[in-house]
Design a protein around this motif. Structure first.
Motif, PDB file in Angstrom:
ATOM      1  N   GLY A 230     -47.941  33.110 -15.890  1.00  0.00           N
ATOM      2  CA  GLY A 230     -49.286  34.402 -15.558  1.00  0.00           C
ATOM      3  C   GLY A 230     -49.392  34.635 -14.217  1.00  0.00           C
ATOM      4  O   GLY A 230     -48.621  34.080 -13.236  1.00  0.00           O
ATOM      5  N   LEU A 231     -50.342  35.382 -13.791  1.00  0.00           N
ATOM      6  CA  LEU A 231     -50.483  35.816 -12.499  1.00  0.00           C
ATOM      7  C   LEU A 231     -51.754  35.265 -12.008  1.00  0.00           C
ATOM      8  O   LEU A 231     -52.547  35.057 -12.598  1.00  0.00           O
ATOM      9  CB  LEU A 231     -50.588  37.497 -12.357  1.00  0.00           C
ATOM     10  CG  LEU A 231     -49.403  38.290 -12.943  1.00  0.00           C
ATOM     11  CD1 LEU A 231     -49.744  39.843 -12.767  1.00  0.00           C
ATOM     12  CD2 LEU A 231     -48.130  37.767 -12.323  1.00  0.00           C
ATOM     13  N   LEU A 232     -51.893  35.100 -10.623  1.00  0.00           N
ATOM     14  CA  LEU A 232     -52.776  34.715  -9.738  1.00  0.00           C
ATOM     15  C   LEU A 232     -53.306  35.625  -8.989  1.00  0.00           C
ATOM     16  O   LEU A 232     -52.431  35.946  -8.188  1.00  0.00           O
ATOM     17  CB  LEU A 232     -52.900  33.303  -9.120  1.00  0.00           C
ATOM     18  CG  LEU A 232     -54.093  32.739  -8.535  1.00  0.00           C
ATOM     19  CD1 LEU A 232     -54.005  31.361  -8.964  1.00  0.00           C
ATOM     20  CD2 LEU A 232     -54.091  32.663  -6.926  1.00  0.00           C
ATOM     21  N   PHE A 233     -54.472  36.186  -8.822  1.00  0.00           N
ATOM     22  CA  PHE A 233     -54.946  37.177  -8.017  1.00  0.00           C
ATOM     23  C   PHE A 233     -55.702  36.481  -6.918  1.00  0.00           C
ATOM     24  O   PHE A 233     -56.966  36.019  -6.804  1.00  0.00           O
ATOM     25  CB  PHE A 233     -55.908  38.145  -8.551  1.00  0.00           C
ATOM     26  CG  PHE A 233     -56.089  39.366  -7.649  1.00  0.00           C
ATOM     27  CD1 PHE A 233     -55.136  40.131  -7.283  1.00  0.00           C
ATOM     28  CD2 PHE A 233     -57.545  40.049  -7.747  1.00  0.00           C
ATOM     29  CE1 PHE A 233     -55.328  41.322  -6.565  1.00  0.00           C
ATOM     30  CE2 PHE A 233     -57.649  40.947  -7.035  1.00  0.00           C
ATOM     31  CZ  PHE A 233     -56.579  41.798  -6.513  1.00  0.00           C
ATOM     32  N   ASN A 234     -55.057  36.544  -5.705  1.00  0.00           N
ATOM     33  CA  ASN A 234     -55.656  35.816  -4.337  1.00  0.00           C
ATOM     34  C   ASN A 234     -56.420  36.833  -3.621  1.00  0.00           C
ATOM     35  O   ASN A 234     -56.022  37.961  -3.407  1.00  0.00           O
ATOM     36  CB  ASN A 234     -54.629  35.210  -3.887  1.00  0.00           C
ATOM     37  CG  ASN A 234     -54.896  34.217  -2.775  1.00  0.00           C
ATOM     38  OD1 ASN A 234     -56.084  33.851  -2.858  1.00  0.00           O
ATOM     39  ND2 ASN A 234     -54.292  33.894  -1.357  1.00  0.00           N
TER      40      ASN A 234
ATOM     41  N   LYS B  25     -55.025  43.916  -1.551  1.00  0.00           N
ATOM     42  CA  LYS B  25     -54.727  44.805  -0.611  1.00  0.00           C
ATOM     43  C   LYS B  25     -53.644  44.572   0.431  1.00  0.00           C
ATOM     44  O   LYS B  25     -53.787  44.978   1.364  1.00  0.00           O
ATOM     45  CB  LYS B  25     -56.253  44.888   0.435  1.00  0.00           C
ATOM     46  CG  LYS B  25     -57.285  45.294  -0.605  1.00  0.00           C
ATOM     47  CD  LYS B  25     -58.469  45.506   0.586  1.00  0.00           C
ATOM     48  CE  LYS B  25     -59.873  45.979  -0.360  1.00  0.00           C
ATOM     49  NZ  LYS B  25     -60.910  45.791   0.574  1.00  0.00           N
ATOM     50  N   LYS B  26     -52.730  43.693  -0.244  1.00  0.00           N
ATOM     51  CA  LYS B  26     -51.437  43.309   0.432  1.00  0.00           C
ATOM     52  C   LYS B  26     -50.263  43.560  -0.216  1.00  0.00           C
ATOM     53  O   LYS B  26     -49.232  44.320   0.081  1.00  0.00           O
ATOM     54  CB  LYS B  26     -51.507  41.934   1.008  1.00  0.00           C
ATOM     55  CG  LYS B  26     -50.349  41.656   1.717  1.00  0.00           C
ATOM     56  CD  LYS B  26     -50.273  40.102   2.176  1.00  0.00           C
ATOM     57  CE  LYS B  26     -48.904  39.691   2.968  1.00  0.00           C
ATOM     58  NZ  LYS B  26     -47.673  39.940   2.151  1.00  0.00           N
ATOM     59  N   THR B  27     -50.270  43.117  -1.578  1.00  0.00           N
ATOM     60  CA  THR B  27     -49.193  43.053  -2.507  1.00  0.00           C
ATOM     61  C   THR B  27     -49.202  44.636  -3.110  1.00  0.00           C
ATOM     62  O   THR B  27     -50.332  45.122  -3.470  1.00  0.00           O
ATOM     63  CB  THR B  27     -49.357  42.192  -3.711  1.00  0.00           C
ATOM     64  OG1 THR B  27     -49.402  40.634  -3.059  1.00  0.00           O
ATOM     65  CG2 THR B  27     -48.037  42.177  -4.536  1.00  0.00           C
ATOM     66  N   ARG B  28     -47.922  45.058  -3.096  1.00  0.00           N
ATOM     67  CA  ARG B  28     -47.749  46.570  -3.482  1.00  0.00           C
ATOM     68  C   ARG B  28     -47.274  46.569  -4.906  1.00  0.00           C
ATOM     69  O   ARG B  28     -46.724  45.551  -5.547  1.00  0.00           O
ATOM     70  CB  ARG B  28     -46.997  47.337  -2.610  1.00  0.00           C
ATOM     71  CG  ARG B  28     -47.538  47.562  -1.274  1.00  0.00           C
ATOM     72  CD  ARG B  28     -46.900  48.373  -0.363  1.00  0.00           C
ATOM     73  NE  ARG B  28     -47.427  48.682   0.963  1.00  0.00           N
ATOM     74  CZ  ARG B  28     -48.372  49.455   1.209  1.00  0.00           C
ATOM     75  NH1 ARG B  28     -48.905  50.045   0.538  1.00  0.00           N
ATOM     76  NH2 ARG B  28     -48.845  49.276   2.404  1.00  0.00           N
ATOM     77  N   ARG B  29     -47.584  47.848  -5.398  1.00  0.00           N
ATOM     78  CA  ARG B  29     -47.252  47.672  -6.896  1.00  0.00           C
ATOM     79  C   ARG B  29     -45.553  47.613  -7.096  1.00  0.00           C
ATOM     80  O   ARG B  29     -45.268  46.915  -8.125  1.00  0.00           O
ATOM     81  CB  ARG B  29     -47.785  49.249  -7.647  1.00  0.00           C
ATOM     82  CG  ARG B  29     -49.168  49.262  -7.246  1.00  0.00           C
ATOM     83  CD  ARG B  29     -49.513  50.749  -7.787  1.00  0.00           C
ATOM     84  NE  ARG B  29     -50.961  51.199  -7.470  1.00  0.00           N
ATOM     85  CZ  ARG B  29     -51.533  52.178  -7.343  1.00  0.00           C
ATOM     86  NH1 ARG B  29     -50.746  53.281  -7.793  1.00  0.00           N
ATOM     87  NH2 ARG B  29     -52.702  52.311  -7.014  1.00  0.00           N
ATOM     88  N   GLU B  30     -44.905  48.201  -6.397  1.00  0.00           N
ATOM     89  CA  GLU B  30     -43.545  48.097  -6.466  1.00  0.00           C
ATOM     90  C   GLU B  30     -42.948  46.741  -6.141  1.00  0.00           C
ATOM     91  O   GLU B  30     -41.910  46.047  -6.920  1.00  0.00           O
ATOM     92  CB  GLU B  30     -42.784  49.026  -5.622  1.00  0.00           C
ATOM     93  CG  GLU B  30     -43.131  48.992  -4.170  1.00  0.00           C
ATOM     94  CD  GLU B  30     -44.314  49.668  -3.649  1.00  0.00           C
ATOM     95  OE1 GLU B  30     -44.423  49.887  -2.345  1.00  0.00           O
ATOM     96  OE2 GLU B  30     -44.966  50.209  -4.574  1.00  0.00           O
ATOM     97  N   GLU B  31     -43.623  46.000  -5.323  1.00  0.00           N
ATOM     98  CA  GLU B  31     -43.210  44.741  -5.118  1.00  0.00           C
ATOM     99  C   GLU B  31     -43.525  43.680  -6.099  1.00  0.00           C
ATOM    100  O   GLU B  31     -42.802  42.701  -6.559  1.00  0.00           O
ATOM    101  CB  GLU B  31     -43.937  44.141  -3.682  1.00  0.00           C
ATOM    102  CG  GLU B  31     -43.584  44.767  -2.545  1.00  0.00           C
ATOM    103  CD  GLU B  31     -44.783  44.452  -1.299  1.00  0.00           C
ATOM    104  OE1 GLU B  31     -44.347  44.961  -0.167  1.00  0.00           O
ATOM    105  OE2 GLU B  31     -45.700  43.770  -1.705  1.00  0.00           O
ATOM    106  N   LEU B  32     -44.728  44.088  -6.761  1.00  0.00           N
ATOM    107  CA  LEU B  32     -45.075  43.134  -8.013  1.00  0.00           C
ATOM    108  C   LEU B  32     -43.996  43.354  -9.256  1.00  0.00           C
ATOM    109  O   LEU B  32     -43.474  42.311  -9.890  1.00  0.00           O
ATOM    110  CB  LEU B  32     -46.261  43.214  -8.649  1.00  0.00           C
ATOM    111  CG  LEU B  32     -46.717  42.633  -9.837  1.00  0.00           C
ATOM    112  CD1 LEU B  32     -46.779  41.325  -9.785  1.00  0.00           C
ATOM    113  CD2 LEU B  32     -48.234  43.315 -10.369  1.00  0.00           C
TER     114      LEU B  32
ATOM    115  N   THR C  93     -50.472  37.018  -6.137  1.00  0.00           N
ATOM    116  CA  THR C  93     -50.495  38.185  -5.697  1.00  0.00           C
ATOM    117  C   THR C  93     -51.595  38.073  -4.743  1.00  0.00           C
ATOM    118  O   THR C  93     -52.514  37.432  -4.875  1.00  0.00           O
ATOM    119  CB  THR C  93     -50.496  39.347  -6.514  1.00  0.00           C
ATOM    120  OG1 THR C  93     -51.823  39.173  -7.581  1.00  0.00           O
ATOM    121  CG2 THR C  93     -49.279  39.407  -7.582  1.00  0.00           C
ATOM    122  N   ARG C  94     -51.696  39.124  -3.745  1.00  0.00           N
ATOM    123  CA  ARG C  94     -52.655  38.991  -2.815  1.00  0.00           C
ATOM    124  C   ARG C  94     -53.344  40.632  -2.813  1.00  0.00           C
ATOM    125  O   ARG C  94     -52.800  41.583  -2.714  1.00  0.00           O
ATOM    126  CB  ARG C  94     -52.238  38.688  -1.228  1.00  0.00           C
ATOM    127  CG  ARG C  94     -53.433  38.517  -0.403  1.00  0.00           C
ATOM    128  CD  ARG C  94     -52.930  38.301   1.120  1.00  0.00           C
ATOM    129  NE  ARG C  94     -53.962  37.895   1.910  1.00  0.00           N
ATOM    130  CZ  ARG C  94     -54.424  36.694   2.431  1.00  0.00           C
ATOM    131  NH1 ARG C  94     -53.964  35.773   1.641  1.00  0.00           N
ATOM    132  NH2 ARG C  94     -55.326  36.744   3.355  1.00  0.00           N
TER     133      ARG C  94
END
Length: 532
Positions: free
Chosen positions: A428-432, A405-412, A402-403
């Motif tokens: 797991g998740l990676l916060f980019n 300020k780009k990836t949105r909650r509904e997209e995740l 996930t990125r």
């Protein structure tokens, strides 16, 4: 949204809040500066009932109540044309009766028989005259109303107890008060706008948002780096990005408890989240510790590895799956400290999903997992296409990138639902591009303090250890050499870039920098395969 979310939203929109507060302060200052000077002057009247000296207490009390009722009536007379017209005529004011009435203020204190008359005007001397003249005219009007036939004296007495004085300073503008009010209003408006903006903004801003939206662990937070596009492979071993990928590498080590996890799929909800950069650096971090790693580009729609690593992209995965080339012919090796094998996408097919779902692809993944310690798949995003979901049954785990300020909650949420529907395992998740950790917190531990001879020793990565190694943290002295390991491409046509090139008599890696019959290649670039 709780109080903590509101505070976080205000902090994220702090510049916006400050901007509105500054604008409010400037507006208050401007209004105060533009207002003309105005003076105030006040007179006070006392209203009573004329009673005989022998009147009883009850009569006095009744008279007081009667007077209080009369005072409220007299207050209404102050702004009538009967009073204001005479005042304008007497003083020669350039005002109309209604305009003068708007400059008069009448106040009757509670439970008293006092009447306060305040006049406002732009000249100090004139405002005092207006207040005194209005008072005098009111006394005359009251006397006329209370004794209409002039045959007897009025029972109501109105006496001036305080004359209007000439004010020394203007009552307005009050610049300090205007500035404070403007700042307060701007601050309140900024906080409200920040809260509203936070409520309407569905982008993911921090790790806290990920933990609220998903039960999946956050494996690493990769800080934002403006030069990541130009140099996707992290070169600073002591930088925060390199440390983040090492944390991801450590997390993936323990992904398989009952069965070792070797095949990992790197994907993201949408394009532009940084999945390819994550796949490249994860493969490099695994290779830097001595593991045999192959990076496979399964994004057959918008491939990026050939451009990022300087590889040949005309032949690759699709060439192997369609039987046009052997794996050893199209697999390429990178040079430098992050030495790994890369299989680019090759020619783009018209049916990527169908090609990735074939038995050939599953057999290839099984073969690679047997020949390499780790297989990293750079997959397409989940939401636009189904390619990554097709590959999920054949991998040991997926890392969702996930990125900030780009990836949105509904997209995740949708991406996690796609992985769950594909019966895939999310490691797991990676916060980019997240907020960089406090680097100074561990200041002495992030500096290159190694001795010169130690830095030279780590330039050449250690050779792979024995295949039966259980602890990936063992040192080369504690692990047997990998001399008995089967070559990854021993079933294919021999390639000059296979692992057996390190056998006795072969030149050292530093000397093998030229293609067969080609010009020298820099160690910062990958070495493409030789055909034929």
């Amino acid at each position: 949204m709780n109080a903590r979310d509101l505070i976080a939203g205000v902090r994220r929109n702090l510049l916006f809040v400050i901007l509105l507060a500054v604008l409010g302060t400037g507006a208050g200052l401007g209004i105060g500066m533009l207002q003309p000077e105005e003076y105030k002057s006040t007179t006070t009247l006392f209203v009573s009932v004329a009673q005989g000296s022998q009147s009883s207490i009850d009569q006095r009390y009744q008279g007081t109540l009667f007077t209080q009722e009369r005072v409220r009536s007299y207050a209404a007379l102050v702004t009538t044309p009967t009073v204001t017209r005479a005042v304008i005529r007497s003083l020669g004011l350039p005002l109309k009766p209604d305009e003068l009435a708007g400059r008069l203020e009448v106040d009757v204190p509670v439970d008293t028989v006092l009447l306060n008359i305040t006049a406002r005007y732009g000249d100090a001397v004139t405002v005092a005259k207006i207040a005194n003249t209005v008072t005098a005219r009111l006394v005359e009007v009251v006397a006329e109303l209370e004794t209409p036939d002039q045959s007897r004296l009025s029972a109501i007495r109105v006496k001036v107890v305080r004359d209007a004085a000439v004010p020394e300073r203007p009552s307005s503008p009050q610049i300090v008060l205007d500035v404070v009010l403007g700042f307060a209003l701007g601050l309140v408006a900024g906080v409200g706008a920040g809260i509203l903006r936070e409520a309407l903004d569905t982008r993911i801003h921090g790790v806290a948002d990920l933990t609220r939206l998903s039960d999946q662990p956050v494996l690493a937070v990769v800080p934002k780096d403006a030069g990541a596009q130009a140099a996707p492979l992290t070169g600073d071993r002591f930088g925060p990005r390199a440390e983040a990928y090492r944390k991801l590498r450590t997390a993936l080590r323990f992904a398989g408890v009952d069965r070792p996890a070797k095949v990992f799929l790197i994907t993201s909800p949408l394009m532009g989240d940084g999945k390819s950069t994550t796949a490249v650096n994860l493969a490099g971090a695994l290779a830097a510790e001595g593991a045999q790693v192959i990076l496979v580009e399964v994004d057959l729609r918008r491939p990026a590895l050939a451009r990022m690593l300087g590889l040949v992209g005309e032949a690759g995965l699709t060439s192997v799956l369609t039987g046009r080339a052997e794996l050893s012919e199209v697999a390429q090796s990178t040079a430098g400290p992050h030495r790994m094998t890369v299989l680019t996408s090759g020619p783009l097919p018209p049916n990527p999903s169908e090609l990735l779902g074939t038995q050939r692809m599953r057999d290839l993944l099984n073969r690679l997992s047997q020949s390499f310690d780790y297989v990293i798949l750079d997959a397409p995003p989940l939401l636009p296409v189904t390619d990554a979901a097709v590959l999920m049954p054949g991998v040991d785990g997926a890392v969702l990138v996930t990125r900030a300020k780009k990836t949105r909650r509904e997209e995740l949420r949708e991406a996690l639902a796609v992985l769950e529907a594909a019966r895939g395992r999310v490691v797991g998740l990676l916060f980019n591009c997240g907020v960089a950790p406090a680097a100074d917190r561990y200041g002495p531990y992030v500096r290159d303090t190694a001795q010169p001879y130690m830095r030279e020793a780590v330039q050449e990565p250690p050779r792979p250890y024995g295949r039966d190694r259980r602890d990936l943290g063992d040192t080369p002295q504690d692990s047997p050499p990998r001399s008995s390991r089967r070559d990854p491409f021993e079933e294919d046509r021999p390639s000059p870039y296979a692992r057996d090139a390190l056998k006795e008599g072969a030149p050292p890696p530093a000397e093998r920098r030229t293609r067969r019959g080609g010009p020298p290649v820099s160690e910062d670039r990958a070495t493409p395969p030789a055909r034929g």
